[in-house]
Design a protein around this motif. Structure first.
Motif, short mmCIF file in Angstrom:
data_model
loop_
_atom_site.label_atom_id
_atom_site.label_comp_id
_atom_site.label_asym_id
_atom_site.label_seq_id
_atom_site.Cartn_x
_atom_site.Cartn_y
_atom_site.Cartn_z
N ILE A 73 12.63 -12.18 9.90
CA ILE A 73 10.69 -12.34 9.82
C ILE A 73 9.88 -13.34 10.65
N GLY A 74 10.55 -14.59 9.84
CA GLY A 74 10.59 -15.71 10.70
C GLY A 74 10.47 -15.23 11.74
N LEU A 75 11.34 -15.13 12.31
CA LEU A 75 11.19 -14.47 14.10
C LEU A 75 10.42 -14.39 14.67
N LEU A 76 9.63 -13.37 13.98
CA LEU A 76 8.84 -12.22 14.16
C LEU A 76 7.81 -13.02 14.18
N ASP A 77 7.13 -13.99 13.01
CA ASP A 77 6.99 -14.12 13.25
C ASP A 77 6.10 -15.66 14.05
N GLN A 78 7.12 -16.66 14.65
CA GLN A 78 7.35 -17.01 15.55
C GLN A 78 6.89 -16.60 16.79
N GLY A 79 6.59 -15.72 17.01
CA GLY A 79 6.97 -14.75 18.68
C GLY A 79 5.38 -14.38 18.32
N SER A 80 5.47 -13.44 18.92
CA SER A 80 4.16 -12.27 19.36
C SER A 80 3.99 -10.99 18.02
N ALA A 81 5.08 -10.90 17.51
CA ALA A 81 5.28 -9.47 17.06
C ALA A 81 4.73 -9.86 15.27
N ASN A 82 4.13 -10.42 14.89
CA ASN A 82 3.55 -11.36 13.78
C ASN A 82 3.09 -9.99 13.39
N ASP A 83 2.57 -9.00 13.51
CA ASP A 83 1.38 -7.76 13.00
C ASP A 83 1.99 -6.60 13.20
N THR A 84 3.23 -6.73 13.88
CA THR A 84 3.42 -5.46 14.59
C THR A 84 4.42 -4.35 13.63
N TYR A 89 8.35 -3.05 8.63
CA TYR A 89 9.46 -2.49 8.60
C TYR A 89 10.15 -3.33 8.78
N ALA A 90 10.75 -4.23 8.86
CA ALA A 90 11.08 -5.73 8.55
C ALA A 90 11.18 -6.39 7.01
N GLU A 91 9.52 -6.53 6.48
CA GLU A 91 8.87 -6.41 5.23
C GLU A 91 9.58 -5.83 3.90
N LEU A 92 9.18 -4.51 4.65
CA LEU A 92 9.25 -3.69 3.80
C LEU A 92 11.26 -3.50 3.67
N ASP A 93 11.85 -4.05 4.53
CA ASP A 93 13.68 -3.60 4.45
C ASP A 93 13.62 -4.71 3.13
N LEU A 94 13.21 -6.05 3.43
CA LEU A 94 13.25 -7.16 2.45
C LEU A 94 12.49 -7.06 1.00
N ALA A 95 11.20 -6.14 1.14
CA ALA A 95 10.96 -5.62 -0.52
C ALA A 95 11.94 -4.83 -1.17
N GLY A 96 12.72 -3.88 -0.58
CA GLY A 96 13.66 -3.34 -1.19
C GLY A 96 15.06 -3.90 -1.53
N VAL A 97 15.46 -4.77 -0.81
CA VAL A 97 16.37 -6.27 -1.53
C VAL A 97 16.24 -6.84 -2.25
N ALA A 106 8.43 -10.92 -5.57
CA ALA A 106 8.18 -11.36 -4.05
C ALA A 106 8.35 -10.00 -3.69
N ALA A 107 9.15 -8.87 -4.28
CA ALA A 107 9.21 -7.84 -3.65
C ALA A 107 7.56 -7.31 -3.94
N ASP A 108 7.28 -7.57 -4.26
CA ASP A 108 5.68 -6.33 -4.37
C ASP A 108 5.28 -7.39 -3.61
N ALA A 109 5.64 -8.74 -3.26
CA ALA A 109 4.27 -9.17 -1.96
C ALA A 109 4.84 -8.52 -0.40
N ALA A 110 6.00 -8.65 -0.58
CA ALA A 110 6.49 -8.07 1.41
C ALA A 110 5.66 -6.71 1.53
N PHE A 111 6.31 -5.96 -0.04
CA PHE A 111 6.15 -4.56 -0.01
C PHE A 111 4.75 -4.61 0.27
N ALA A 112 3.73 -5.35 -0.23
CA ALA A 112 1.92 -5.15 0.36
C ALA A 112 2.20 -5.78 1.71
N ASP A 113 2.21 -6.26 1.96
CA ASP A 113 2.54 -6.95 3.30
C ASP A 113 2.85 -5.93 4.70
N GLY A 114 3.82 -5.61 4.54
CA GLY A 114 4.94 -3.92 5.21
C GLY A 114 3.18 -2.90 4.94
#
Length: 132
Positions: A73-84, A89-97, A106-114
């Motif tokens: 997620i940090g890599l995507l955020d630094q690049g041009s893929a921050n709202d792709t 899907y990375a946020e949703l995967d993180l939410a599950g973990v 934290a899971a709810d926040a990641a899910f909401a972002d995704g």
């Protein structure tokens, strides 16, 4: 590059087949090659780290999984893929973990972002279809 993509695709196939232990060394090799050949924030590297995170989750290495997904997620955020969709899907995967680990806020926040990213992408797509 072709070797890294082949390794990543095979690792992803094994991940989907839930053969996590077999997928792990392939994903690690793909990451090593990609990091040597691509720029430090290339989206393919983020994809590799997402797969690695899911492999770790499948091996019940949840702390490692969360670290790898957060790194992706940090890599995507630094690049041009921050709202792709990649980010969503990375946020949703993180939410599950995080949910599995008991970090529900934290899971709810990641899910909401995704979900926010996917909802926005859906709106953008519907607007584009109306214009065409």
């Amino acid at each position: 590059m072709e070797t890294a993509r082949s390794l990543a695709q095979l690792a992803n196939l094994l991940l989907r087949a839930k053969r996590f232990a077999d997928a792990l060394p392939l994903a690690e090799q793909a990451i090593a090659i990609d990091q040597a050949k691509l720029g430090p924030i290339h989206p393919l590297i983020a994809d590799d780290f997402c797969d690695l995170g899911l492999i770790y989750a499948g091996l019940n290495r949840d702390a490692d999984a969360a670290r790898m997904l957060a790194y992706a997620i940090g890599l995507l955020d630094q690049g041009s893929a921050n709202d792709t969709s990649r980010m969503a899907y990375a946020e949703l995967d993180l939410a599950g973990v995080l949910h599995t680990m008991g970090y529900n806020d934290a899971a709810d926040a990641a899910f909401a972002d995704g979900k926010r990213i996917l909802d926005k992408a859906g709106l953008d797509e519907r607007e584009h279809e109306r214009e065409v």
